[in-house]
Design a protein around this motif. Structure first.
Motif, PDB file in Angstrom:
ATOM      1  N   MET A 303       0.812  -1.218   0.000  1.00 57.76           N
ATOM      2  CA  MET A 303       0.000   0.000   0.000  1.00 57.76           C
ATOM      3  C   MET A 303       0.843   1.264   0.000  1.00 57.76           C
ATOM      4  SD  MET A 303      -1.340   0.094   3.923  1.00 57.76           S
ATOM      5  CE  MET A 303      -0.230   0.582   5.259  1.00 57.76           C
ATOM      6  N   MET A 304       2.140   1.154   0.292  1.00 55.79           N
ATOM      7  CA  MET A 304       3.003   2.335   0.289  1.00 55.79           C
ATOM      8  C   MET A 304       3.371   2.784  -1.119  1.00 55.79           C
ATOM      9  SD  MET A 304       5.477   1.697   3.548  1.00 55.79           S
ATOM     10  CE  MET A 304       5.881  -0.001   3.163  1.00 55.79           C
ATOM     11  N   GLY A 305       3.148   1.915  -2.104  1.00 54.94           N
ATOM     12  CA  GLY A 305       3.513   2.242  -3.473  1.00 54.94           C
ATOM     13  C   GLY A 305       2.884   3.515  -4.006  1.00 54.94           C
ATOM     14  N   PRO A 306       1.548   3.681  -3.942  1.00 58.37           N
ATOM     15  CA  PRO A 306       0.933   4.896  -4.487  1.00 58.37           C
ATOM     16  C   PRO A 306       1.396   6.189  -3.822  1.00 58.37           C
ATOM     17  CG  PRO A 306      -0.723   3.199  -4.169  1.00 58.37           C
ATOM     18  CD  PRO A 306       0.531   2.704  -3.513  1.00 58.37           C
ATOM     19  N   VAL A 307       1.779   6.112  -2.545  1.00 54.40           N
ATOM     20  CA  VAL A 307       2.253   7.313  -1.850  1.00 54.40           C
ATOM     21  C   VAL A 307       3.566   7.778  -2.453  1.00 54.40           C
ATOM     22  CG1 VAL A 307       3.004   8.264   0.358  1.00 54.40           C
ATOM     23  CG2 VAL A 307       1.075   6.679   0.279  1.00 54.40           C
ATOM     24  N   ALA A 308       4.532   6.846  -2.542  1.00 52.00           N
ATOM     25  CA  ALA A 308       5.836   7.206  -3.088  1.00 52.00           C
ATOM     26  C   ALA A 308       5.738   7.539  -4.566  1.00 52.00           C
ATOM     27  CB  ALA A 308       6.818   6.047  -2.868  1.00 52.00           C
ATOM     28  N   ASP A 309       4.956   6.752  -5.279  1.00 54.41           N
ATOM     29  CA  ASP A 309       4.904   6.856  -6.739  1.00 54.41           C
ATOM     30  C   ASP A 309       4.151   8.087  -7.213  1.00 54.41           C
ATOM     31  OD1 ASP A 309       3.094   6.172  -9.264  1.00 54.41           O
ATOM     32  OD2 ASP A 309       4.962   5.074  -9.486  1.00 54.41           O
ATOM     33  N   THR A 310       2.935   8.270  -6.761  1.00 49.07           N
ATOM     34  CA  THR A 310       2.052   9.314  -7.303  1.00 49.07           C
ATOM     35  C   THR A 310       2.014  10.566  -6.445  1.00 49.07           C
ATOM     36  OG1 THR A 310       0.697   7.567  -8.278  1.00 49.07           O
ATOM     37  CG2 THR A 310      -0.258   9.769  -8.188  1.00 49.07           C
ATOM     38  N   LEU A 311       1.792  10.396  -5.127  1.00 51.30           N
ATOM     39  CA  LEU A 311       1.638  11.577  -4.279  1.00 51.30           C
ATOM     40  C   LEU A 311       2.929  12.371  -4.153  1.00 51.30           C
ATOM     41  CD1 LEU A 311      -0.639  10.223  -1.400  1.00 51.30           C
ATOM     42  CD2 LEU A 311      -1.285  11.542  -3.422  1.00 51.30           C
ATOM     43  N   ILE A 312       4.070  11.704  -4.226  1.00 52.44           N
ATOM     44  CA  ILE A 312       5.346  12.412  -4.065  1.00 52.44           C
ATOM     45  C   ILE A 312       6.005  12.690  -5.413  1.00 52.44           C
ATOM     46  CG2 ILE A 312       7.672  12.299  -3.089  1.00 52.44           C
ATOM     47  CD1 ILE A 312       6.510  10.648  -0.785  1.00 52.44           C
ATOM     48  N   VAL A 313       6.362  11.626  -6.140  1.00 53.43           N
ATOM     49  CA  VAL A 313       7.160  11.809  -7.358  1.00 53.43           C
ATOM     50  C   VAL A 313       6.352  12.488  -8.460  1.00 53.43           C
ATOM     51  CG1 VAL A 313       8.546  10.650  -9.117  1.00 53.43           C
ATOM     52  CG2 VAL A 313       8.607   9.833  -6.757  1.00 53.43           C
ATOM     53  N   CYS A 314       5.130  12.030  -8.709  1.00 56.80           N
ATOM     54  CA  CYS A 314       4.322  12.631  -9.777  1.00 56.80           C
ATOM     55  C   CYS A 314       3.988  14.098  -9.478  1.00 56.80           C
ATOM     56  CB  CYS A 314       3.030  11.842  -9.984  1.00 56.80           C
ATOM     57  SG  CYS A 314       3.257  10.286 -10.852  1.00 56.80           S
ATOM     58  N   THR A 315       3.765  14.410  -8.205  1.00 61.47           N
ATOM     59  CA  THR A 315       3.472  15.794  -7.848  1.00 61.47           C
ATOM     60  C   THR A 315       4.670  16.688  -8.145  1.00 61.47           C
ATOM     61  OG1 THR A 315       1.922  15.100  -6.125  1.00 61.47           O
ATOM     62  CG2 THR A 315       2.807  17.332  -5.960  1.00 61.47           C
ATOM     63  N   CYS A 316       5.857  16.235  -7.803  1.00 63.27           N
ATOM     64  CA  CYS A 316       7.067  17.014  -8.097  1.00 63.27           C
ATOM     65  C   CYS A 316       7.206  17.251  -9.599  1.00 63.27           C
ATOM     66  CB  CYS A 316       8.299  16.296  -7.552  1.00 63.27           C
ATOM     67  SG  CYS A 316       8.439  16.349  -5.751  1.00 63.27           S
ATOM     68  N   THR A 317       7.000  16.210 -10.388  1.00 64.75           N
ATOM     69  CA  THR A 317       7.088  16.354 -11.840  1.00 64.75           C
ATOM     70  C   THR A 317       6.068  17.362 -12.353  1.00 64.75           C
ATOM     71  OG1 THR A 317       7.813  14.054 -12.074  1.00 64.75           O
ATOM     72  CG2 THR A 317       6.972  15.129 -14.045  1.00 64.75           C
ATOM     73  N   ALA A 318       4.843  17.245 -11.878  1.00 64.47           N
ATOM     74  CA  ALA A 318       3.773  18.135 -12.337  1.00 64.47           C
ATOM     75  C   ALA A 318       4.095  19.595 -12.037  1.00 64.47           C
ATOM     76  CB  ALA A 318       2.454  17.747 -11.675  1.00 64.47           C
ATOM     77  N   LEU A 319       4.596  19.869 -10.840  1.00 58.90           N
ATOM     78  CA  LEU A 319       4.896  21.247 -10.475  1.00 58.90           C
ATOM     79  C   LEU A 319       6.022  21.824 -11.335  1.00 58.90           C
ATOM     80  CD1 LEU A 319       4.603  21.025  -6.577  1.00 58.90           C
ATOM     81  CD2 LEU A 319       3.011  22.136  -8.165  1.00 58.90           C
ATOM     82  N   VAL A 320       7.021  21.002 -11.650  1.00 59.02           N
ATOM     83  CA  VAL A 320       8.115  21.467 -12.509  1.00 59.02           C
ATOM     84  C   VAL A 320       7.592  21.801 -13.902  1.00 59.02           C
ATOM     85  CG1 VAL A 320      10.250  20.766 -13.666  1.00 59.02           C
ATOM     86  CG2 VAL A 320       9.933  20.289 -11.233  1.00 59.02           C
ATOM     87  N   ILE A 321       6.727  20.944 -14.445  1.00 59.48           N
ATOM     88  CA  ILE A 321       6.164  21.184 -15.772  1.00 59.48           C
ATOM     89  C   ILE A 321       5.299  22.440 -15.775  1.00 59.48           C
ATOM     90  CG2 ILE A 321       4.553  20.272 -17.511  1.00 59.48           C
ATOM     91  CD1 ILE A 321       5.562  17.466 -16.735  1.00 59.48           C
ATOM     92  N   LEU A 322       4.484  22.606 -14.750  1.00 60.11           N
ATOM     93  CA  LEU A 322       3.614  23.785 -14.672  1.00 60.11           C
ATOM     94  C   LEU A 322       4.427  25.065 -14.474  1.00 60.11           C
ATOM     95  CD1 LEU A 322       0.722  22.319 -12.480  1.00 60.11           C
ATOM     96  CD2 LEU A 322       0.685  22.781 -14.938  1.00 60.11           C
ATOM     97  N   LEU A 323       5.531  24.963 -13.755  1.00 55.96           N
ATOM     98  CA  LEU A 323       6.407  26.124 -13.585  1.00 55.96           C
ATOM     99  C   LEU A 323       6.975  26.577 -14.927  1.00 55.96           C
ATOM    100  CD1 LEU A 323       8.461  25.316 -10.347  1.00 55.96           C
ATOM    101  CD2 LEU A 323       7.027  27.322 -10.725  1.00 55.96           C
ATOM    102  N   ALA A 324       7.384  25.627 -15.753  1.00 53.89           N
ATOM    103  CA  ALA A 324       7.970  25.969 -17.057  1.00 53.89           C
ATOM    104  C   ALA A 324       6.947  26.636 -17.963  1.00 53.89           C
ATOM    105  CB  ALA A 324       8.545  24.719 -17.721  1.00 53.89           C
ATOM    106  N   GLY A 325       5.683  26.206 -17.874  1.00 55.19           N
ATOM    107  CA  GLY A 325       4.612  26.883 -18.588  1.00 55.19           C
ATOM    108  C   GLY A 325       4.384  26.491 -20.028  1.00 55.19           C
TER     109      GLY A 325
END
Length: 448
Positions: A303-325
């Protein structure tokens, strides 16, 4: 090629319609409420199990708890976290990220139930070796009339676990950063051959070698990637709250990109499931190989997989992409190249180079693990004795994936993932009562 793209898109859209999203989202919510949020309440115990405090080397299985989690994460924590997030944002806007979060939150409960069943109902293959996976859960725990669901899962798994998406995106990144000019098709083919040779060298050693490689490389690559993204977020800290607000606000906008509110939900949840695989069933095959006789323990690790995978790593990726615009006007940038361009905005060629190296490792470990999943599906359908021939088919798929269109590749894999989720979720919902009873008995014996 255009007709092939349209066919693949129609296939993916037909599978990832409202019924499947309702099955995954509703099923996850059912698991959470039915268990009285047990997985969330015992998260700390799951971390202790992962750290090896309850390893049982004398019990059946091939992997320790940590190796099983690493093997599962190497299948999920890869290009879905880097290029999959970019594809979701381009298709559905910032709001897609919110629905990826939702898929992860309910995915915690889903993974607990599905992966507990993966150990609870392991079965023997045609050579007498103990195996786990949705197809064995269905065969061992459900009446014979449900056996076609096991066949359905295995057939869809043969396609859904192919490495063509990983090979495609890794090839695009290497080609665009290291090979400027020349024939793109020939360059892609040659890069694909090199990647195929790397994959062959690892999978020839079987699951144990795959797990050892994942345990060694995955933590280092994830920490490096998170360090890069956190550095960029600190540089632009004043913009982060606004981006998070935009993610939440866009998720509920009837004018959201991707076809309105329902469209954005479908995009976000499907991409989230593609990233964390909760309910798909692939993760059940990895955790089903854990060396334990305590199914609840493996469910708590999984059950720890979705936390590390999506809530942490995917969120970081998304914010970087949105920052670039540049997600609003990506031009020829797509998937991994869009993400690489976002890192290049602030980190220059160093950022793109680091991302290429990290992607090489993450994509490779994903391809190693996907081979194991595909081989198990192949062995279930045609006999374990013939699994060795699957390796050659898989290696050929790496070379093929390096040369085809990303849209065709992503739609084919995404649609097949959806088909795999149907038997996995149906079987898990039918057997949920047995998991709840096992959890009650386990925590009676181990009152943490």
């Amino acid at each position: 090629m255009e007709q092939l793209q349209q066919l693949s898109a129609s296939f993916a859209n037909a599978v990832w319609g409202t019924p499947l999203v309702a099955l995954l989202l509703g099923g996850g919510l059912f698991f959470a409420f039915y268990s009285r949020f047990l997985p969330y309440r015992h998260f700390g115990h799951g971390i202790g199990i992962m750290l090896g405090r309850h390893d049982t080397p004398d019990q059946p299985g091939d992997l320790t708890h940590a190796q099983a989690l690493a093997a599962a994460l190497s299948g999920t924590m890869g290009l879905g976290n880097i290029s999959g997030v970019a594809l979701a944002i381009v298709a559905g806007g910032p709001g897609a990220v919110f629905w990826m979060w939702i898929s992860a939150l309910v995915g915690i409960a889903t993974k607990f139930f599905t992966c507990t069943l993966g150990v609870m109902y392991r079965g023997k293959d045609s050579e007498g070796k103990l195996q786990g996976g949705p197809m064995y859960i269905i065969r061992e725990a459900l009446p014979r009339r449900f056996y076609p669901l096991a066949i359905m899962f295995s057939l869809a798994g043969l396609v859904g676990t192919l490495p063509i998406f990983q090979a495609n995106q890794l090839t695009a990144l290497v080609r665009d950063n290291l090979f400027d000019g020349g024939d793109p098709q020939l360059t892609s083919f040659l890069i694909g051959c090199v990647i195929a040779a790397l994959v062959a060298s690892v999978i020839s050693g079987g699951l144990s070698r795959v797990a050892r490689v994942a345990v060694t490389l995955l933590p280092l690559m994830v920490v490096t990637y998170l360090a890069m993204t956190v550095y960029l977020l600190i540089l632009h800290f004043e913009q982060v709250p606004g981006l998070l607000a935009d993610i939440v606000g866009s998720a509920f906008s009837p004018r959201a990109a991707g076809g309105g509110l329902l469209g954005i939900m479908l995009i976000g949840i499907s991409r989230g499931v593609f990233s964390n695989e909760a309910g798909v069933g692939t993760e059940v095959m990895a955790h089903g190989a854990a060396r334990t006789n305590e199914p609840i323990r493996e469910g708590l690790v999984a059950m720890m997989g979705p936390v590390a995978d999506t809530l942490i790593v995917c969120t970081c990726t998304a914010l970087v992409i949105l920052l670039a615009g540049n997600w609003q006007n990506p031009g020829e940038l797509s998937g991994i190249t869009l993400t690489a361009n976002a890192f290049r905005e602030d980190l220059g060629s160093l950022g793109a180079g680091l991302l290429m190296f990290i992607t090489l490792i993450l994509a490779s470990t994903t391809m190693f693990t996907m081979w194991y999943y595909g081989a198990k599906c192949f062995g279930f359908l045609f006999g374990a004795r013939l699994q060795r021939y699957y390796q050659w088919f898989y290696i050929g798929a790496v070379i093929f994936g390096a040369s085809v269109s990303i849209d065709v590749v992503f739609n084919l894999i995404s649609g097949s993932y959806g088909l795999m989720a149907i038997p996995t979720m149906i079987a898990s919902l039918m057997l949920a009562g047995r998991v709840k009873a096992a959890a009650k008995e386990y925590f009676h014996r181990h009152p943490y």
